[in-house]
Write a protein that holds these residues in place. Structure first.
Motif, PDB file in Angstrom:
ATOM      1  N   TYR A   1     -35.400  29.344   1.746  1.00 47.02           N
ATOM      2  CA  TYR A   1     -34.624  28.104   1.660  1.00 47.02           C
ATOM      3  C   TYR A   1     -34.288  27.716   0.226  1.00 47.02           C
ATOM      4  CZ  TYR A   1     -34.221  26.858   6.539  1.00 47.02           C
ATOM      5  OH  TYR A   1     -33.862  26.846   7.863  1.00 47.02           O
ATOM      6  N   GLN A   2     -35.024  28.262  -0.753  1.00 52.74           N
ATOM      7  CA  GLN A   2     -34.648  28.006  -2.148  1.00 52.74           C
ATOM      8  C   GLN A   2     -33.234  28.507  -2.399  1.00 52.74           C
ATOM      9  OE1 GLN A   2     -37.367  29.123  -5.365  1.00 52.74           O
ATOM     10  NE2 GLN A   2     -38.944  29.372  -3.805  1.00 52.74           N
ATOM     11  N   LEU A   3     -32.960  29.718  -1.910  1.00 52.46           N
ATOM     12  CA  LEU A   3     -31.626  30.292  -2.106  1.00 52.46           C
ATOM     13  C   LEU A   3     -30.589  29.512  -1.299  1.00 52.46           C
ATOM     14  CD1 LEU A   3     -30.483  33.745  -2.746  1.00 52.46           C
ATOM     15  CD2 LEU A   3     -29.515  32.715  -0.713  1.00 52.46           C
ATOM     16  N   THR A   4     -30.899  29.222  -0.046  1.00 57.12           N
ATOM     17  CA  THR A   4     -29.964  28.492   0.805  1.00 57.12           C
ATOM     18  C   THR A   4     -29.636  27.131   0.203  1.00 57.12           C
ATOM     19  OG1 THR A   4     -30.886  29.590   2.746  1.00 57.12           O
ATOM     20  CG2 THR A   4     -29.561  27.629   3.155  1.00 57.12           C
ATOM     21  N   ASN A   5     -30.657  26.409  -0.241  1.00 57.08           N
ATOM     22  CA  ASN A   5     -30.447  25.082  -0.822  1.00 57.08           C
ATOM     23  C   ASN A   5     -29.635  25.152  -2.105  1.00 57.08           C
ATOM     24  OD1 ASN A   5     -31.913  23.956   1.277  1.00 57.08           O
ATOM     25  ND2 ASN A   5     -33.817  23.863   0.120  1.00 57.08           N
ATOM     26  N   ASN A   6     -29.920  26.155  -2.922  1.00 56.44           N
ATOM     27  CA  ASN A   6     -29.190  26.321  -4.172  1.00 56.44           C
ATOM     28  C   ASN A   6     -27.721  26.624  -3.897  1.00 56.44           C
ATOM     29  OD1 ASN A   6     -28.843  26.441  -6.905  1.00 56.44           O
ATOM     30  ND2 ASN A   6     -29.738  28.461  -7.162  1.00 56.44           N
ATOM     31  N   LEU A   7     -27.476  27.560  -2.989  1.00 59.99           N
ATOM     32  CA  LEU A   7     -26.106  27.920  -2.628  1.00 59.99           C
ATOM     33  C   LEU A   7     -25.381  26.732  -2.011  1.00 59.99           C
ATOM     34  CD1 LEU A   7     -23.861  30.002  -2.425  1.00 59.99           C
ATOM     35  CD2 LEU A   7     -24.963  30.889  -0.340  1.00 59.99           C
ATOM     36  N   GLU A   8     -26.070  26.010  -1.152  1.00 59.40           N
ATOM     37  CA  GLU A   8     -25.477  24.822  -0.526  1.00 59.40           C
ATOM     38  C   GLU A   8     -25.050  23.803  -1.575  1.00 59.40           C
ATOM     39  OE1 GLU A   8     -26.507  22.297   3.449  1.00 59.40           O
ATOM     40  OE2 GLU A   8     -28.177  22.806   2.140  1.00 59.40           O
ATOM     41  N   HIS A   9     -25.902  23.580  -2.560  1.00 61.57           N
ATOM     42  CA  HIS A   9     -25.582  22.626  -3.628  1.00 61.57           C
ATOM     43  C   HIS A   9     -24.356  23.086  -4.431  1.00 61.57           C
ATOM     44  CE1 HIS A   9     -26.014  19.759  -6.863  1.00 61.57           C
ATOM     45  NE2 HIS A   9     -25.996  20.767  -7.720  1.00 61.57           N
ATOM     46  N   LEU A  10     -24.320  24.372  -4.794  1.00 59.51           N
ATOM     47  CA  LEU A  10     -23.177  24.909  -5.547  1.00 59.51           C
ATOM     48  C   LEU A  10     -21.875  24.765  -4.757  1.00 59.51           C
ATOM     49  CD1 LEU A  10     -24.848  28.122  -6.978  1.00 59.51           C
ATOM     50  CD2 LEU A  10     -23.962  26.225  -8.333  1.00 59.51           C
ATOM     51  N   LEU A  11     -21.933  25.065  -3.473  1.00 62.87           N
ATOM     52  CA  LEU A  11     -20.732  24.990  -2.628  1.00 62.87           C
ATOM     53  C   LEU A  11     -20.266  23.548  -2.436  1.00 62.87           C
ATOM     54  CD1 LEU A  11     -21.702  27.676   0.040  1.00 62.87           C
ATOM     55  CD2 LEU A  11     -19.809  27.842  -1.598  1.00 62.87           C
ATOM     56  N   GLU A  12     -21.202  22.654  -2.169  1.00 59.10           N
ATOM     57  CA  GLU A  12     -20.822  21.242  -2.000  1.00 59.10           C
ATOM     58  C   GLU A  12     -20.157  20.700  -3.253  1.00 59.10           C
ATOM     59  OE1 GLU A  12     -23.422  18.238  -0.421  1.00 59.10           O
ATOM     60  OE2 GLU A  12     -24.134  19.612   1.132  1.00 59.10           O
ATOM     61  N   THR A  13     -20.690  21.075  -4.403  1.00 61.55           N
ATOM     62  CA  THR A  13     -20.097  20.651  -5.675  1.00 61.55           C
ATOM     63  C   THR A  13     -18.670  21.174  -5.792  1.00 61.55           C
ATOM     64  OG1 THR A  13     -22.279  20.616  -6.719  1.00 61.55           O
ATOM     65  CG2 THR A  13     -20.368  20.734  -8.185  1.00 61.55           C
ATOM     66  N   LEU A  14     -18.479  22.435  -5.453  1.00 66.40           N
ATOM     67  CA  LEU A  14     -17.132  23.036  -5.497  1.00 66.40           C
ATOM     68  C   LEU A  14     -16.163  22.316  -4.568  1.00 66.40           C
ATOM     69  CD1 LEU A  14     -17.480  26.919  -5.443  1.00 66.40           C
ATOM     70  CD2 LEU A  14     -16.190  25.543  -7.069  1.00 66.40           C
ATOM     71  N   PHE A  15     -16.604  22.074  -3.342  1.00 65.27           N
ATOM     72  CA  PHE A  15     -15.725  21.405  -2.379  1.00 65.27           C
ATOM     73  C   PHE A  15     -15.410  19.973  -2.820  1.00 65.27           C
ATOM     74  CE2 PHE A  15     -17.183  24.654   0.830  1.00 65.27           C
ATOM     75  CZ  PHE A  15     -15.930  25.211   1.031  1.00 65.27           C
ATOM     76  N   LYS A  16     -16.378  19.292  -3.414  1.00 68.39           N
ATOM     77  CA  LYS A  16     -16.115  17.932  -3.907  1.00 68.39           C
ATOM     78  C   LYS A  16     -15.111  17.948  -5.053  1.00 68.39           C
ATOM     79  CE  LYS A  16     -20.378  15.782  -2.396  1.00 68.39           C
ATOM     80  NZ  LYS A  16     -21.764  15.472  -2.712  1.00 68.39           N
ATOM     81  N   GLU A  17     -15.248  18.944  -5.924  1.00 65.53           N
ATOM     82  CA  GLU A  17     -14.309  19.065  -7.050  1.00 65.53           C
ATOM     83  C   GLU A  17     -12.896  19.394  -6.578  1.00 65.53           C
ATOM     84  OE1 GLU A  17     -16.041  22.073  -9.515  1.00 65.53           O
ATOM     85  OE2 GLU A  17     -17.603  20.737 -10.276  1.00 65.53           O
ATOM     86  N   ASN A  18     -12.793  19.987  -5.396  1.00 68.11           N
ATOM     87  CA  ASN A  18     -11.489  20.401  -4.851  1.00 68.11           C
ATOM     88  C   ASN A  18     -11.153  19.622  -3.580  1.00 68.11           C
ATOM     89  OD1 ASN A  18     -10.547  23.021  -6.409  1.00 68.11           O
ATOM     90  ND2 ASN A  18     -12.769  23.116  -6.201  1.00 68.11           N
ATOM     91  N   GLU A  19     -11.612  18.384  -3.538  1.00 72.72           N
ATOM     92  CA  GLU A  19     -11.454  17.549  -2.348  1.00 72.72           C
ATOM     93  C   GLU A  19     -10.003  17.420  -1.888  1.00 72.72           C
ATOM     94  OE1 GLU A  19     -14.392  14.038  -0.987  1.00 72.72           O
ATOM     95  OE2 GLU A  19     -13.410  13.817  -2.929  1.00 72.72           O
ATOM     96  N   LEU A  20      -9.070  17.438  -2.832  1.00 70.69           N
ATOM     97  CA  LEU A  20      -7.659  17.289  -2.472  1.00 70.69           C
ATOM     98  C   LEU A  20      -7.138  18.486  -1.667  1.00 70.69           C
ATOM     99  CD1 LEU A  20      -6.250  15.744  -5.769  1.00 70.69           C
ATOM    100  CD2 LEU A  20      -6.768  14.568  -3.605  1.00 70.69           C
ATOM    101  N   LEU A  21      -7.851  19.619  -1.750  1.00 69.77           N
ATOM    102  CA  LEU A  21      -7.436  20.792  -0.973  1.00 69.77           C
ATOM    103  C   LEU A  21      -7.960  20.756   0.463  1.00 69.77           C
ATOM    104  CD1 LEU A  21      -7.998  23.694  -3.537  1.00 69.77           C
ATOM    105  CD2 LEU A  21      -5.826  22.722  -2.793  1.00 69.77           C
ATOM    106  N   LEU A  22      -8.913  19.874   0.728  1.00 66.06           N
ATOM    107  CA  LEU A  22      -9.514  19.815   2.058  1.00 66.06           C
ATOM    108  C   LEU A  22      -8.697  18.925   2.995  1.00 66.06           C
ATOM    109  CD1 LEU A  22     -13.330  19.370   1.286  1.00 66.06           C
ATOM    110  CD2 LEU A  22     -12.066  21.480   1.693  1.00 66.06           C
ATOM    111  N   HIS A  23      -8.609  19.347   4.236  1.00 68.34           N
ATOM    112  CA  HIS A  23      -8.020  18.519   5.284  1.00 68.34           C
ATOM    113  C   HIS A  23      -8.811  17.211   5.304  1.00 68.34           C
ATOM    114  CE1 HIS A  23      -6.952  17.143   9.288  1.00 68.34           C
ATOM    115  NE2 HIS A  23      -5.988  18.036   9.315  1.00 68.34           N
ATOM    116  N   SER A  24      -8.133  16.093   5.464  1.00 69.05           N
ATOM    117  CA  SER A  24      -8.787  14.782   5.389  1.00 69.05           C
ATOM    118  C   SER A  24      -9.920  14.620   6.407  1.00 69.05           C
ATOM    119  CB  SER A  24      -7.759  13.671   5.586  1.00 69.05           C
ATOM    120  OG  SER A  24      -7.130  13.815   6.845  1.00 69.05           O
ATOM    121  N   GLN A  25      -9.893  15.415   7.460  1.00 63.75           N
ATOM    122  CA  GLN A  25     -10.889  15.324   8.519  1.00 63.75           C
ATOM    123  C   GLN A  25     -12.229  15.954   8.116  1.00 63.75           C
ATOM    124  OE1 GLN A  25      -9.183  17.104  11.984  1.00 63.75           O
ATOM    125  NE2 GLN A  25     -11.112  17.338  13.034  1.00 63.75           N
TER     126      GLN A  25
END
Length: 196
Positions: A121-145
């Protein structure tokens, strides 16, 4: 030198044969030492296995950090995420460290299950954090839903599914079809046709 040879031999044999299929005798033969010499470094096969797992976890954490914070960071989100899928699957296919880590995370020895799952879970949690940060930084690319954490959960589910396919079928035409089909559905779903 023998210690490093033993570490690499253990990683390779555990990756190929699992815990049960690897013997201290076969490791000693590969390294060119007597079985008793292994006890200079490790008290038991279990201790060697746990050590190997922790080493592989550190290497995988480094790979993920380096991938997302290195030169790939300048890529558009779609290319970055797709490249990570492909590179991580390629790594599984060509790198004993990755194949050992993934195989052990999915199929831990029963008596070590709790420890392996907890540490994985150390790896899963780390990867999850990196991905969430990326998606937040690119929020305008995400469907509003879809929120960043929803997109992250979906992406990680795809990655897990592709690894399961690799574990059972290896690199195959079936896997390639699953990669392209799943990716198209995922990206169009979370993106909703928006342009970078």
């Amino acid at each position: 030198m023998t210690f490093n040879q033993l570490k690499e031999a253990a990683l390779r044999q555990f990756a190929l044969n699992g815990y049960e299929g690897t013997s201290l005798s076969s490791l000693a033969n590969e390294v060119g030492i007597k079985k008793q010499s292994i006890y200079t470094y490790f008290k038991s096969k279990e201790e060697l296995f746990v050590y190997s797992f922790n080493e592989s976890l550190s290497r995988e954490l480094y790979f993920i950090e380096h991938f997302f914070k290195g030169t790939n960071r300048t890529l558009p989100l779609e290319k970055l995420l797709y490249r990570f899928l492909i590179e991580y699957l390629d790594r599984y296919d060509s790198n004993f460290n990755t194949s050992f880590f993934i195989r052990t995370s999915f199929f831990p020895p029963q008596h070590l299950r709790e420890l392996i799952v907890r540490d994985s879970y150390q790896l899963t949690n780390n990867l999850e954090h990196l991905l969430e940060t990326l998606f937040k930084e690119n929020e305008l690319l995400l469907h509003s839903q879809f929120s960043a954490d929803t997109a992250t959960a979906a992406y990680l589910t795809i990655l897990d599914g592709l690894f399961v396919e690799m574990l059972y079928g290896g690199r195959s035409e079936r896997l390639e079809k699953r990669i392209s089909s799943t990716w198209d559905v995922f990206w169009q779903g979370i993106n909703g046709g928006k342009r970078a």
